[in-house]
Design an enzyme around this catalytic site. Structure first.
Site, PDB file in Angstrom:
ATOM      1  CB  CYS A  60      -0.926  -0.031   1.215  1.00  0.00           C
ATOM      2  SG  CYS A  60      -1.802   1.501   1.479  1.00  0.00           S
ATOM      3  CB  CYS A 108      -3.184   2.637  -1.656  1.00  0.00           C
ATOM      4  SG  CYS A 108      -3.403   0.954  -1.085  1.00  0.00           S
ATOM      5  CE  LYS A 164      -4.671   3.683  -6.394  1.00  0.00           C
ATOM      6  NZ  LYS A 164      -5.562   2.621  -5.911  1.00  0.00           N
ATOM      7  CE1 TYR A 173      -6.784  -1.359  -7.050  1.00  0.00           C
ATOM      8  CE2 TYR A 173      -7.531  -3.629  -7.216  1.00  0.00           C
ATOM      9  CZ  TYR A 173      -6.742  -2.667  -6.613  1.00  0.00           C
ATOM     10  OH  TYR A 173      -5.911  -3.008  -5.580  1.00  0.00           O
ATOM     11  CD  GLU A 184      -6.792   2.371  -9.159  1.00  0.00           C
ATOM     12  OE1 GLU A 184      -7.748   2.612  -8.419  1.00  0.00           O
ATOM     13  OE2 GLU A 184      -5.752   1.827  -8.745  1.00  0.00           O
ATOM     14  CG  HIS A 205     -28.786  22.998  -4.741  1.00  0.00           C
ATOM     15  ND1 HIS A 205     -28.844  22.185  -5.850  1.00  0.00           N
ATOM     16  CD2 HIS A 205     -28.911  24.273  -5.199  1.00  0.00           C
ATOM     17  CE1 HIS A 205     -29.009  22.926  -6.932  1.00  0.00           C
ATOM     18  NE2 HIS A 205     -29.047  24.194  -6.557  1.00  0.00           N
ATOM     19  CD  GLU A 262     -28.362  18.946  -5.518  1.00  0.00           C
ATOM     20  OE1 GLU A 262     -29.412  19.321  -4.965  1.00  0.00           O
ATOM     21  OE2 GLU A 262     -27.604  19.731  -6.127  1.00  0.00           O
TER      22      GLU A 262
END
Ligand code: FAD
Length: 459
Positions: free
Chosen positions: A42, A47, A50, A179, A183, A437, A442
């Site tokens: 990681c 992670c 990257k 993934y 990525e 908003h 939302e």
């Protein structure tokens, strides 16, 4: 029998470090062995580096978007060594912090490869020293798979190599549709590298909701990433000094600077002595464990990627915490692997939690809510990228059992949506939540009507 340690952890990655620190704080005598560098996948080659490269790559789109907001950005130049070296400095800084934290927790750090000799004995391979421990925790992670039968496969690089490339290539072919492949496609294409994905399946991101897969694939293609599905790399041959000639299974040929293997990862169990010590492995070579992460040998546990359950950092950490609670704090705890959210830092990014439409449909009657819209910022920017949001609702209980988002900030949004899914909130409770908003998020509480029959939805 007196042991040298109460706990010996093999591997100082996400899971191992957490387990070692917590067990030591709970009063155990703990040692941790690391064969490369404290921090693990990681921090050093996953992670963290990257995500930092993705931040770097995203500036190209930001510069393009800026024009519609009145900015002239005609001076932008990119320098790969600067980004690469800054990222390496940061991951080394983090590794140092991990070392400090282990020292502060009085964990003995052994910079060596450790292998299991028997249920209570380990060998440190560089020194040959043998040590004993009441409990052994295997937290050795995994490594990138290579297709060993493909001629020239050794000419390809892995995700780990990408972080230290001497120069940014002009082109790259990425094998894989998961993934990590996406990525790195985001990173390289964002930095101006001609990027081609070669994937054997019919659509990228297997395991994700079908709408998300379609949306992401189409949008990546729109932004210039070439995606070739239904084919694999049959051969790589050298071409001149540094280029490669890639032949695909459909006989197509591509010339490229680099080939990146991103076809999956395998548990690091080879040569670990586990089978000789009686530890049962799965067919994929992972350590087979029960819900408490205990192997079939009473003194040996395994957590994280080496168990091949859900191969993500927060999961390895939660398995570590559950292990320490069970074994050193007198509170038997099994980490619940249900509804773990995940993110893909592709462009568009993805966030997903819970069941896909196809998984939910196979279990019960469902209602599906879906919206696709162009985020406010993209309109002025002249950026065609759209956001997709999708809620899967159990028609009987009204519970939201799946949330799938593709678009900017999807990884951030899904963390919050995961709380609601894990808590089992109903669609009525989502709807009772007042919107914020103007945001993209939302839309998650404003999806009024379920979609009518979708002819493209999986049966
Ligand atoms: P690791 O972190 O891999 O640690 C294992 C350690 O054991 C390593 O340091 C290794 O050197 C050491 N070791 C191995 N064998 C021995 C031995 N015999 N003796 C001593 N030491 C040994 N996860 C996410 O949650 N989010 C992401 O965005 C994400 N991105 C990723 C991107 C990439 C490119 C990759 C490759 C992975 C990514 N992951 C991500 C996955 C994540 O990195 C892993 O799930 C996580 O690191 C697993 O932790 P671990 O403790 O099981 O193993």
């Amino acid at each position: 029998m007196a042991f040298d340690y109460d706990l010996f952890v093999i591997g100082a990655g996400s899971g191992g470090v957490r387990a070692a620190r917590l067990a030591s704080k709970a009063g155990a005598r703990v040692a941790i062995a690391e064969q490369v560098q404290v921090g693990g996948t990681c921090v050093l080659r996953g992670c963290v580096p990257k995500k930092l490269l993705i931040y770097g790559a995203e500036f190209s789109q930001t510069f393009r978007d800026a024009k519609g907001f009145g900015w002239t950005v005609d001076w932008a130049r990119f320098d790969w060594p600067t980004l690469r070296d800054h990222v390496q400095a940061e991951v080394n800084r983090l590794s140092g912090l991990y070392m400090n934290n282990l020292a502060a927790a009085h964990v003995e750090v052994i910079e060596d490869r450790a292998i299991v000799v028997d249920p209570h004995r380990l060998r440190l391979t560089a020194t040959g020293r043998e040590v004993t421990a009441e409990r052994i925790l295997v937290a050795v992670g995994g490594h990138t798979s290579r297709p060993h039968d493909t001629p020239g496969q050794e000419l390809g690089i892995t995700s780990t190599d990408c972080f230290t490339l001497d120069a940014l290539p002009a082109s790259i072919v990425i094998a894989g549709g998961g993934y990590i492949a996406l990525e790195f496609a985001n990173i390289f294409s964002g930095l101006g590298v001609e990027t081609t994905i070669v994937y054997r399946g019919e659509r990228i991101l297997r395991g994700f909701d079908h709408d998300i897969r379609k949306h992401v694939q189409a949008d990546m293609q729109r932004t210039g990433v070439h995606i070739m599905c239904g084919s694999t790399i049959a051969e790589i041959a050298p071409l001149g000094e540094n280029r490669k000639l890639v032949t695909l299974s459909n006989s197509m040929r591509l010339e490229t600077d680099h080939v990146l293997w991103a076809i999956g990862r395998e548990p690091n169990t080879k040569g670990m002595g586990l089978e000789a010590a009686g530890v049962r492995l799965t067919q994929r070579g992972a350590v087979a464990v029960d819900e408490y992460s205990r192997s079939n040998v009473a003194s040996i546990w395994a957590i994280g990627d080496v168990t091949d359950r859900i191969n993500l950092t927060p999961v390895a950490i939660r398995e570590a915490v559950a292990f320490v609670e069970t074994e050193f704090m007198g509170r038997p705890t099994a980490f619940d692997h249900a509804d773990v959210a995940s993110a893909v830092f592709s462009r568009p990014a993805v966030g997903a939690v819970g069941l896909t439409e196809e998984e939910a449909r196979a279990k019960s009657k469902i209602r599906v809510f879906r919206t696709v819209f162009r985020p406010m910022k993209n309109i002025l920017a002249g950026n065609e990228q759209r956001t997709l949001m999708k809620l899967i609702v159990n028609a009987e209980s009204d519970r939201v059992v799946g949330v799938h988002i593709a678009g900017p900030e999807a990884p951030e949004l899904i963390q919050l949506a995961a709380i609601a899914v894990k808590a089992g909130l109903t669609k009525a409770q989502w709807d009772a939540t007042c919107a914020v908003h103007p945001t993209a998020a939302e839309e998650l509480v404003l999806m009024g009507e379920p979609i009518a029959h979708d002819p493209e939805a999986p049966a």
